[in-house]
Design a protein around this motif. Structure first.
Motif, PDB file in Angstrom:
ATOM      1  N   ILE A  22     108.606  84.622  56.806  1.00 37.10           N
ATOM      2  CA  ILE A  22     107.267  85.105  57.155  1.00 37.10           C
ATOM      3  C   ILE A  22     107.229  85.555  58.609  1.00 37.10           C
ATOM      4  O   ILE A  22     106.671  86.612  58.948  1.00 37.10           O
ATOM      5  CB  ILE A  22     106.216  84.000  56.890  1.00 37.10           C
ATOM      6  CG1 ILE A  22     106.137  83.703  55.382  1.00 37.10           C
ATOM      7  CG2 ILE A  22     104.848  84.413  57.431  1.00 37.10           C
ATOM      8  CD1 ILE A  22     105.298  82.482  55.046  1.00 37.10           C
ATOM      9  N   TYR A  23     107.845  84.763  59.491  1.00 42.51           N
ATOM     10  CA  TYR A  23     107.847  85.105  60.918  1.00 42.51           C
ATOM     11  C   TYR A  23     108.616  86.401  61.171  1.00 42.51           C
ATOM     12  O   TYR A  23     108.173  87.268  61.927  1.00 42.51           O
ATOM     13  CB  TYR A  23     108.468  83.964  61.732  1.00 42.51           C
ATOM     14  CG  TYR A  23     108.580  84.276  63.202  1.00 42.51           C
ATOM     15  CD1 TYR A  23     107.458  84.287  64.023  1.00 42.51           C
ATOM     16  CD2 TYR A  23     109.815  84.589  63.774  1.00 42.51           C
ATOM     17  CE1 TYR A  23     107.559  84.595  65.374  1.00 42.51           C
ATOM     18  CE2 TYR A  23     109.927  84.894  65.125  1.00 42.51           C
ATOM     19  CZ  TYR A  23     108.792  84.895  65.915  1.00 42.51           C
ATOM     20  OH  TYR A  23     108.884  85.206  67.244  1.00 42.51           O
ATOM     21  N   ARG A  26     106.630  89.363  59.955  1.00 38.67           N
ATOM     22  CA  ARG A  26     105.499  89.610  60.854  1.00 38.67           C
ATOM     23  C   ARG A  26     105.980  90.261  62.151  1.00 38.67           C
ATOM     24  O   ARG A  26     105.333  91.167  62.682  1.00 38.67           O
ATOM     25  CB  ARG A  26     104.793  88.290  61.149  1.00 38.67           C
ATOM     26  CG  ARG A  26     103.588  88.440  62.059  1.00 38.67           C
ATOM     27  CD  ARG A  26     102.900  87.120  62.297  1.00 38.67           C
ATOM     28  NE  ARG A  26     101.821  87.249  63.254  1.00 38.67           N
ATOM     29  CZ  ARG A  26     101.086  86.239  63.682  1.00 38.67           C
ATOM     30  NH1 ARG A  26     101.313  85.019  63.244  1.00 38.67           N
ATOM     31  NH2 ARG A  26     100.131  86.435  64.563  1.00 38.67           N
ATOM     32  N   SER A  29     106.740  93.875  61.473  1.00 39.34           N
ATOM     33  CA  SER A  29     105.508  94.627  61.272  1.00 39.34           C
ATOM     34  C   SER A  29     104.805  94.919  62.591  1.00 39.34           C
ATOM     35  O   SER A  29     104.404  96.057  62.868  1.00 39.34           O
ATOM     36  CB  SER A  29     104.571  93.837  60.341  1.00 39.34           C
ATOM     37  OG  SER A  29     103.332  94.479  60.212  1.00 39.34           O
ATOM     38  N   GLU A  30     104.664  93.888  63.434  1.00 38.98           N
ATOM     39  CA  GLU A  30     103.961  94.065  64.703  1.00 38.98           C
ATOM     40  C   GLU A  30     104.720  95.005  65.636  1.00 38.98           C
ATOM     41  O   GLU A  30     104.114  95.812  66.342  1.00 38.98           O
ATOM     42  CB  GLU A  30     103.745  92.703  65.369  1.00 38.98           C
ATOM     43  CG  GLU A  30     102.707  91.847  64.650  1.00 38.98           C
ATOM     44  CD  GLU A  30     102.448  90.531  65.363  1.00 38.98           C
ATOM     45  OE1 GLU A  30     103.195  90.209  66.317  1.00 38.98           O
ATOM     46  OE2 GLU A  30     101.504  89.830  64.957  1.00 38.98           O
ATOM     47  N   SER A  67     105.155  95.164  54.914  1.00 33.59           N
ATOM     48  CA  SER A  67     104.028  94.285  54.612  1.00 33.59           C
ATOM     49  C   SER A  67     102.863  95.110  54.094  1.00 33.59           C
ATOM     50  O   SER A  67     102.269  95.879  54.841  1.00 33.59           O
ATOM     51  CB  SER A  67     103.598  93.504  55.851  1.00 33.59           C
ATOM     52  OG  SER A  67     102.415  92.784  55.597  1.00 33.59           O
ATOM     53  N   ALA A  70      99.708  94.122  55.950  1.00 33.48           N
ATOM     54  CA  ALA A  70      99.534  94.765  57.258  1.00 33.48           C
ATOM     55  C   ALA A  70      98.968  96.171  57.086  1.00 33.48           C
ATOM     56  O   ALA A  70      98.041  96.577  57.800  1.00 33.48           O
ATOM     57  CB  ALA A  70     100.862  94.825  57.998  1.00 33.48           C
ATOM     58  N   SER A 201     100.962  85.115  52.079  1.00 30.84           N
ATOM     59  CA  SER A 201     102.186  85.920  52.161  1.00 30.84           C
ATOM     60  C   SER A 201     102.745  86.111  50.759  1.00 30.84           C
ATOM     61  O   SER A 201     103.283  85.176  50.165  1.00 30.84           O
ATOM     62  CB  SER A 201     103.223  85.238  53.055  1.00 30.84           C
ATOM     63  OG  SER A 201     104.452  85.929  52.992  1.00 30.84           O
ATOM     64  N   THR A 237      93.985  88.629  51.676  1.00 31.00           N
ATOM     65  CA  THR A 237      94.084  88.837  53.131  1.00 31.00           C
ATOM     66  C   THR A 237      93.088  89.895  53.596  1.00 31.00           C
ATOM     67  O   THR A 237      92.306  89.668  54.533  1.00 31.00           O
ATOM     68  CB  THR A 237      95.511  89.268  53.520  1.00 31.00           C
ATOM     69  OG1 THR A 237      96.440  88.307  53.025  1.00 31.00           O
ATOM     70  CG2 THR A 237      95.656  89.362  55.025  1.00 31.00           C
ATOM     71  N   GLN A 353      94.451  93.768  64.851  1.00 32.24           N
ATOM     72  CA  GLN A 353      95.814  93.529  64.386  1.00 32.24           C
ATOM     73  C   GLN A 353      96.826  93.819  65.487  1.00 32.24           C
ATOM     74  O   GLN A 353      97.733  93.066  65.719  1.00 32.24           O
ATOM     75  CB  GLN A 353      96.117  94.409  63.168  1.00 32.24           C
ATOM     76  CG  GLN A 353      95.392  93.941  61.920  1.00 32.24           C
ATOM     77  CD  GLN A 353      95.796  92.555  61.512  1.00 32.24           C
ATOM     78  OE1 GLN A 353      96.955  92.282  61.237  1.00 32.24           O
ATOM     79  NE2 GLN A 353      94.844  91.642  61.470  1.00 32.24           N
TER      80      GLN A 353
END
Length: 564
Positions: A22-23, A26, A29-30, A67, A70, A201, A237, A353
């Motif tokens: 998950i991390y 993420r 994605s970021e 994602s 996202a 998730s 989400t 976000q």
């Protein structure tokens, strides 16, 4: 005792691997959103001209950021900020569902290919790029990729170490479910939905499902039921994020839910024939044993077929879906201006976000702020011409209320920008935030100037004083110039600054200054010649000075917008 300890350690390893997965996703994605952030609005605007290009955009963006949540939350944010229409958002969300199938294929690859050779070079390259400031986001992306692949390696190793296929209790538990019963399928579908809603998730639920199926303890029909539940659960989400947003954003999130629910319904109707068809594509026989290596591929293939076919069906009914969600979520009736006033139109804190998206929302809100002070000045011009005391009082109260609202808007937008500033920002984003901080301060000053003008007119009414026809004409001429300045300011704020020329604003300011100076000189002569008394002259000069200050505030806003 030793066996229990082994299972406890395996469970901890499993949870750790899922957390790392998950991390990593993420982080990827970021990083990609930060790299593409400033261009996202233009990409989405240009590539969503029709439902097909919108779907393609959603697919490509989701494949990139790995994602669907996202992409969907980003889309809901853009709808909330007025950057995308509801119809465009629905097509992008459909594409996001197709794009997310790439995640399942990557996971299935992790169970059939040794990804260790990719992990460590990615860590090394990522570390080097992070320390090179210019490419730090690329480094973050590589680190996220390495974490994701490492988690898949860990999940595969943990699944093998657990040796579930030889655990009689686990095998017996899953064997106790009747895979030929639709009730069993619905139970596992509900479990998949619930778990996805809790962990937020779909990738984690997909990883667990692939792990259980790859060991051979979870029948493929039940695994696919979990995947179907994950498709519904992943919509939570966006719906949670949209709760505090405007109606259009909530409609976009609801469309995502309806899209996935429709897909699950038609698959349930043809469940067994459809699954057998997918198994046939992969070359897997559900009735045979010893083919566990193919099960991750079957799950990935089902996920792809489900979303592609569902999109192929519903892409032709986007206008109808739009009408359905508008019917289910009708626009709330606007309350009276006094009570419905202060809710910000585009900024919702729970939709932040990335800083780049937040800046887009803040820019829209600041432009709306500019529009508001322009309308406030329109009320001042109305007040100036009002002769009926009752109507005068009503307009004056509206201006008082607007002045209070502009104070609140400045504080709320500034607070939002301060929250955004706490993140890791690019130099360009930092500059935009500084510019907007200056803009909202000057816009609030325009609101104060409008209120001071109204107070001066109120004092004139209380003192029972009247401007001469010449004074009235000159003040109206000065107000027209200020109105032109505000119109020019709002044109600049609502468009791209490079499409406008700041010299037009300077020209209007120069006209205001020249007229102000001439009128003040004329006023001294008129008072000395006893054309009107000193008190009227004082009120007249107060109006002139405040209008000139308003013009200066307008110039400051435009200069901030141009980065001067």
């Amino acid at each position: 005792m030793e066996t229990n300890q082994n299972y406890l350690m395996a469970a901890l390893q499993l949870l750790g691997a899922l957390g790392l997965l998950i991390y990593g996703m993420r982080m990827m994605s970021e990083a990609l959103q930060k790299m593409a952030g400033p261009q996202l609005r233009h990409i989405l605007a240009k590539m969503t001209t029709n439902r097909m290009t919108g779907m393609l955009t959603g697919t490509l963006v989701t494949c990139a950021v790995q994602s669907s949540s996202a992409t969907t939350v980003m889309t809901v944010s853009f709808v909330s900020a007025g950057l995308l229409t509801l119809g465009q958002a629905i097509s992008v969300i459909m594409g996001a569902n197709i794009g997310t199938t790439l995640t399942a294929w990557i996971m299935s690859l992790g169970y059939n290919v040794d990804l260790t050779s990719v992990v460590y070079p990615s860590f090394v390259a990522g570390m080097v790029l992070i320390y090179m400031k210019r490419h730090r986001y690329v480094g973050d992306f590589l680190f996220g990729t390495a974490f994701m692949f490492l988690s898949l390696v860990m999940l595969s190793a943990t699944g093998k170490s657990m040796d579930l296929e030889h655990n009689e209790a686990v095998v017996a538990f899953f064997a106790s479910f009747d895979t030929s019963s639709h009730l069993t399928i619905l139970i596992f579908l509900a479990i998949g939905t619930l778990i996805t809603c809790i962990v937020q998730s779909s990738a984690a639920v997909m990883a667990i499902t692939i792990l259980l199926c790859s060991t051979g303890v979870l029948p493929i029909y039940l695994g696919i039921a979990l995947v179907m539940g994950e498709n519904i659960g992943t919509t939570a989400t966006a719906n949670l994020v949209a709760l505090g947003a405007n109606t259009q954003a909530r409609r976009a999130a609801l469309a995502h839910l309806l899209f996935n629910v429709f897909g699950v319904v038609w698959v349930l109707i043809v469940f067994y024939p459809f699954i057998n068809m997918v198994c046939g594509i992969v070359g897997y026989d559900p009735s045979a044993s010893g083919q566990t290596a193919k099960l991750p591929v079957v799950l990935a293939m089902f996920h792809t077929c489900f979303n592609v076919i569902n999109t192929a069906i519903l892409i032709w009914f986007v206008p109808q879906m739009e009408r359905v969600v508008c019917w289910l979520l009708p626009e709330k009736k606007k309350e009276t201006r006094e009570h419905d006033e202060f809710r910000l139109q585009y900024i919702q804190s729970n939709l932040v976000q990335t800083p780049e998206i937040a800046v887009l929302q803040a820019q829209k809100e600041t432009a709306a702020f500019g529009q508001r002070v322009g309308e406030m000045f329109g009320l001042v011009r109305t007040l100036f011409q009002e002769t009926d005391p009752k109507d005068f009082t009503e307009v004056f109260r509206q201006i008082e209320h607007e002045e209070d609202t502009t104070d609140k808007m400045e504080i709320e937008i500034a607070r939002y920008l301060e929250q955004v500033s706490d993140g890791h920002l690019s130099d360009d984003t930092k500059q935009k935030i500084r510019q907007m901080m200056r803009e909202i301060s000057e816009l609030e000053s325009i609101g104060d100037a409008c209120y001071k003008l109204a107070r001066t007119l109120d004092r004139k009414l209380e003192a029972n004083k009247t401007f001469t026809s010449h004074q009235t004409e000159q003040l109206q001429a000065l107000m027209v110039l200020c109105d032109h300045a505000l119109t020019q300011m709002n044109t600049v704020m609502h468009g791209h600054r490079f499409d406008h020329d700041i010299r037009e604003t300077y020209r209007i300011e120069n006209d205001i200054n020249q007229l102000r100076q001439r009128l003040k000189t004329e006023n001294v002569a008129s008072v000395n010649n006893h054309e009107y008394d000193y008190a009227v002259g004082t009120l007249y000069v107060d109006m002139i000075n405040e209008l000139e200050k308003l013009g200066d505030y307008v110039v400051n806003v435009v200069e901030a917008r141009f980065g001067k």
